[in-house]
Design a protein around this motif. Sequence first.
Motif: not given
Length: 160
Positions: A132-136, A138-145
């Motif tokens: 779960l920590a690795v997934h968090q 590596a996942a793109p942060r929503h809101g910036r793009s």
Amino acid sequence: MLGVCTPIARPGAPQPAAGVPMAREPEPGELRFDRYVLSAGDPLYAQGAGCTPGAETMLAADGELVGRTVADQDGRFETVVRFASFRPGHRQVVADCGIRLASGVDMMLVSADTSVSPSSLLLLFCLAVGGLAVHQQAAPRHGRSPGVAASTSTTAGRDG
């Protein structure tokens, strides 16, 4: 196959179909079993040949009586072998039927322990938290793009 008796091939009998097991008659002076490796509770059948016709036949393992029958007019016998206790390892069986016949079986203890230990549960928990920590990370942060794209299109509309 466990728990299934294999039929005996009688002299002059037709050959079985391909893939069908067929046991043979014991030779004179031979003690045979339907299986040579046992688990607890498995039935065991013995056959012998070369005995004195009509002789009382006693089967023993380590001095313990495990079977009793009478040899037929041809000096053959068949009987069930019953051990009083299951002890893993090799057991020598002796049949006394006017002559002495001997053979052995191996007793194997099969364990089916499916319990879960606390340490295996802790390992599973640590793996789940780590994944779960690795997934968090590596996942793109929503809101910036979307914000970057919106400001670019707004600026392009004003300049044009």
